[in-house]
Design an enzyme around this catalytic site. Structure first.
Site, PDB file in Angstrom:
ATOM      1  N   ASP A 200      -3.650 -10.234   0.657  1.00  0.00           N
ATOM      2  CA  ASP A 200      -2.509 -10.453   0.053  1.00  0.00           C
ATOM      3  C   ASP A 200      -3.056 -10.454  -1.123  1.00  0.00           C
ATOM      4  O   ASP A 200      -3.988  -9.964  -1.984  1.00  0.00           O
ATOM      5  CB  ASP A 200      -3.451 -12.564   0.182  1.00  0.00           C
ATOM      6  CG  ASP A 200      -2.769 -12.821  -1.148  1.00  0.00           C
ATOM      7  OD1 ASP A 200      -1.941 -12.044  -2.171  1.00  0.00           O
ATOM      8  OD2 ASP A 200      -2.388 -14.795  -0.957  1.00  0.00           O
ATOM      9  N   HIS A 201      -1.678  -9.618  -1.524  1.00  0.00           N
ATOM     10  CA  HIS A 201      -1.876  -8.907  -2.006  1.00  0.00           C
ATOM     11  C   HIS A 201      -1.960  -8.704  -3.647  1.00  0.00           C
ATOM     12  O   HIS A 201      -2.078  -7.793  -4.311  1.00  0.00           O
ATOM     13  CB  HIS A 201      -0.378  -7.623  -2.231  1.00  0.00           C
ATOM     14  CG  HIS A 201       0.521  -8.647  -2.425  1.00  0.00           C
ATOM     15  ND1 HIS A 201       1.758  -9.089  -2.146  1.00  0.00           N
ATOM     16  CD2 HIS A 201       1.648  -8.317  -4.004  1.00  0.00           C
ATOM     17  CE1 HIS A 201       2.963  -9.795  -2.717  1.00  0.00           C
ATOM     18  NE2 HIS A 201       2.632  -8.890  -4.080  1.00  0.00           N
ATOM     19  N   HIS A 263      -1.022 -16.494  -2.911  1.00  0.00           N
ATOM     20  CA  HIS A 263      -0.989 -15.530  -3.973  1.00  0.00           C
ATOM     21  C   HIS A 263      -1.576 -16.902  -4.950  1.00  0.00           C
ATOM     22  O   HIS A 263      -2.955 -16.139  -5.597  1.00  0.00           O
ATOM     23  CB  HIS A 263       0.573 -15.446  -4.786  1.00  0.00           C
ATOM     24  CG  HIS A 263       0.955 -14.149  -3.487  1.00  0.00           C
ATOM     25  ND1 HIS A 263       0.496 -13.338  -2.811  1.00  0.00           N
ATOM     26  CD2 HIS A 263       2.405 -14.040  -3.877  1.00  0.00           C
ATOM     27  CE1 HIS A 263       1.364 -12.697  -2.125  1.00  0.00           C
ATOM     28  NE2 HIS A 263       1.969 -13.538  -2.427  1.00  0.00           N
TER      29      HIS A 263
END
Length: 515
Positions: A200-201, A263
Site C-alpha cells: 500500500d504505497h 490508504h
C-alpha cells in the site's frame, strides 16, 4: 542491528531479521508494459540505481503479454524519468539503466511461457561468480491475474536452493472480506508470509513514516494523544480531477475501495496504535492490527456519499462514456470510524475522500478540545495538521496574543514546512522506499495478512450496502466538479464535534510557490 545513536539523536533504522539482497539479484517486473510499471515502478528502480541502492550487478527483466523489441521497451521504461537541463550525469545513468534492463514477452496463465522466462533468468545467473542467486518478483498487475502469476512463478521460476525469492503484490487485495480471503488463501498456498510483500504505497510516503517519530519521540505530543485532549480526527484525500476515461474501472471499485479501505485506513492505524515495543516489523504490525480489531463495522448512519456533476466547464461522472448509464457509484465518501479502546473511546475518526474536488491534498487534521471557558471565550481550537502531500508539512495551530497594546488572542501556527526547513533534502517517492524495503527484507511498511483481513471486516458491510446486496442501492448526493464536496459535508463533520476555525485564518501555503 546497530543501536548506536549519534549526537543528533538519530533513530535506528527498522529491524530486519531477513537477509539484505546485495548481490546476484534479478528484479522481474510483471506487467512491464502497463501504466503502473511505466509511471511508478521503473522510475523508482531508476532512482534507486542512480543513488546506488540497488544490489551490485543487478539485472531488471520486464515481462508482459505485449510484443515489443528492446528499443521500444527501453523507450517505455524511461519515458517518465526526468532529466532537467539534460544533465549528463543523469543521461549516463539512464543509459546504464537501459543496459541492465531486458524484456521477455509471454502470457500470464501459460506454464510454458514461465519455463521460457526461467530459462532466460538462468542464462543471466550463469555469469555469477558464486552459486548464490536471488529473485525479486514485482506484480505491477491487476488482481485478476495475481493468482495465475503467483502460481506459475512458484512452479516454474522459484529458486529452490542457494537463493532467496520475494514477491511484491499491488493492491487492490480483493473487493470485500470473502474475495480478499480467497485471494489471500490462494496466494499463501504458493508463497509464505515471509516471502510476500503487499504494497500500500501510502505506507511508503515520507509523512506517514514520520508519524512514528512525531508520536513516540515527542512527549509534548504523545501526552495529548488520546480521548482526554482530542475532540476529533479527520483524514482527508482530495483529487482535483475526475475519472477521465477510466470510469469503467472506477465504477467497479468506487472511492471507498480505491482510497478509504486501504490508504486512509493505513494512516489511521499508525495514528491510533499503541507504542510498539521495538522497531521490528512484526512489533509495529502487531500494534496496527490491535487497533483495527477495536473498530466495529461502519454503519450507514455514519456515512455520506456523493457523486460529482458537471460544473465549471467540466463534465460530470455520468458524462464519462466509460461509466455505466445511471450509475450510483460514489465518487466521494465521508465515513466515521470509532475505536473502542481506553485511549480512543468516543473520539470520531472521519475519513474523507473524493474526486473532482477543488484541490489536490492529503492531510491529517487532529482537532483538540476547547479550552476551559472563563477568561477566554469563542476562541479557536488547537489543531495539529500533518500535510502528507503536496508541500509536506506539520503545523500546530495555536492561539497567541496579537502584537500591540491590546490583549487579544488570534489563531496562528507553529510551522514545520519541509521545503523551508529542509532546503536541500530530497523526499523519496513512496515506491522507491518500498522497493528498497523489499530488497532489505523489511516488512514494516507492508500489509500483513491478518491486517488486511480485519480491514475488510470493517468496510465490507458498508460496501455491501452501497453495492445493493442488502436491498436497494443508496443514491449519492450530487456535488459540483471543482467544489469542496457535497454541501451536506459541513453538517456531517459538525455532527461529530468538528468546529471550524474562526473566519480569517489561512495557513500561509501560498508562500510555498516561491520556494
Amino acid at each position: 542491528m546497530t543501536r548506536d545513536r549519534s549526537a543528533s539523536g538519530t533513530i535506528p533504522s527498522m529491524e530486519s531479521t531477513h537477509e539484505v539482497l546485495k548481490d546476484n539479484t534479478i528484479i522481474i517486473v510483471f506487467g512491464a508494459s502497463g501504466d503502473l510499471a511505466k509511471k511508478k515502478t521503473f522510475p523508482a528502480l531508476f532512482t534507486l540505481l542512480r543513488q546506488d541502492f540497488l544490489p551490485r550487478d543487478v539485472k531488471i527483466v520486464g515481462y508482459a503479454r505485449t510484443k515489443m523489441d528492446k528499443e521500444e521497451f527501453h523507450k517505455r521504461i524511461t519515458s517518465y524519468i526526468k532529466n532537467p537541463n539534460d544533465d549528463p550525469e543523469i543521461a549516463a545513468k539512464i543509459e546504464k539503466f537501459k543496459s541492465i534492463s531486458t524484456y521477455v514477452p509471454g502470457d500470464y496463465d501459460d506454464g510454458a511461457a514461465f519455463d521460457n522466462l526461467n530459462q532466460y533468468l538462468e542464462e543471466i545467473e550463469s555469469s555469477y561468480q558464486s552459486k548464490e542467486r536471488h529473485r525479486l518478483f514485482y506484480l505491477a498487475l491487476p488482481p485478476s491475474v495475481f493468482i495465475p502469476v503467483c502460481k506459475n512463478v512458484k512452479e516454474h521460476c522459484y529458486i529452490k536452493k542457494n537463493g532467496i525469492n520475494r514477491i511484491i503484490i499491488e493492491k487492490p487485495f480483493g473487493k470485500d472480506l470473502e474475495s480478499a480471503r480467497e485471494l489471500l488463501g490462494t496466494v499463501k498456498k504458493y508463497w509464505s508470509e515471509d516471502e510476500t510483500f503487499r504494497i500500500d504505497h501510502y505506507l511508503g510516503k515520507e509523512m506517514v513514516k514520520n508519524l512514528l517519530v512525531l508520536r513516540f519521540a515527542n512527549i509534548a505530543l504523545s501526552a495529548a494523544w488520546d480521548k482526554n485532549s482530542v475532540s476529533n480526527v479527520q483524514i482527508t484525500f482530495k483529487e482535483p480531477f475526475g475519472t477521465e476515461g477510466r470510469g469503467g474501472y472506477f465504477d467497479e471499485f468506487g472511492i471507498i475501495r480505491d482510497v478509504l479501505q486501504n490508504h486512509l485506513l493505513q494512516v489511521l492505524s499508525v495514528l491510533a496504535m499503541e507504542r510498539p515495543v521495538s522497531f521490528s516489523a512484526e512489533d509495529i504490525r502487531d500494534e496496527k492490527v490491535k487497533v483495527l480489531r477495536a473498530i466495529p463495522p461502519i454503519e450507514p448512519k455514519d456515512t455520506l456519499l456523493g457523486q460529482y456533476v458537471s460544473a465549471n466547464g467540466k463534465p460530470g461522472y455520468l458524462d464519462d462514456d466509460t461509466v455505466p448509464r445511471n450509475s450510483v457509484c460514489p465518487t466521494y465518501a465521508a465515513t466515521t470510524l470509532w475505536i473502542h479502546n481506553p485511549r480512543w473511546e468516543g473520539v470520531p475518526f472521519i475519513l474523507k475522500a473524493g474526486k473532482a474536488l477543488n484541490e489536490a491534498k492529503v492531510e491529517v487534521r487532529i482537532q483538540f478540545k476547547e479550552v476551559t471557558q472563563g477568561i477566554f471565550s469563542d476562541i479557536s481550537r488547537n489543531e495539529l495538521v500533518i500535510r502528507i502531500q503536496p508541500s509536506e508539512a506539520v503545523y500546530l495551530k495555536i492561539n497567541a496574543k496579537t502584537p500591540g497594546l491590546q490583549t487579544r488572542a488570534m489563531p496562528t501556527e507553529m510551522d514545520l514546512t519541509y521545503k523551508r526547513r529542509f532546503l536541500h533534502a530530497k523526499i523519496p517517492e513512496a515506491y522507491e522506499a518500498l522497493i528498497l524495503d523489499a530488497l532489505n527484507g523489511d516488512h514494516s511498511n507492508f500489509v500483513r495478512h491478518d491486517e488486511l483481513d480485519v480491514a475488510w471486516k470493517i468496510f465490507t458491510p458498508i460496501l455491501h450496502w452501497i453495492d445493493g446486496l442488502n436491498g436497494q442501492r443508496p443514491r449519492p448526493v450530487p456535488y459540483p466538479y471543482g467544489s469542496r464536496g457535497p454541501k451536506e459535508l459541513e453538517a456531517f463533520v459538525e455532527k461529530y464535534g468538528f468546529k471550524r476555525a474562526n473566519a480569517g485564518y489561512v495557513w500561509p501555503i501560498a508562500s510555498l510557490a516561491s520556494l
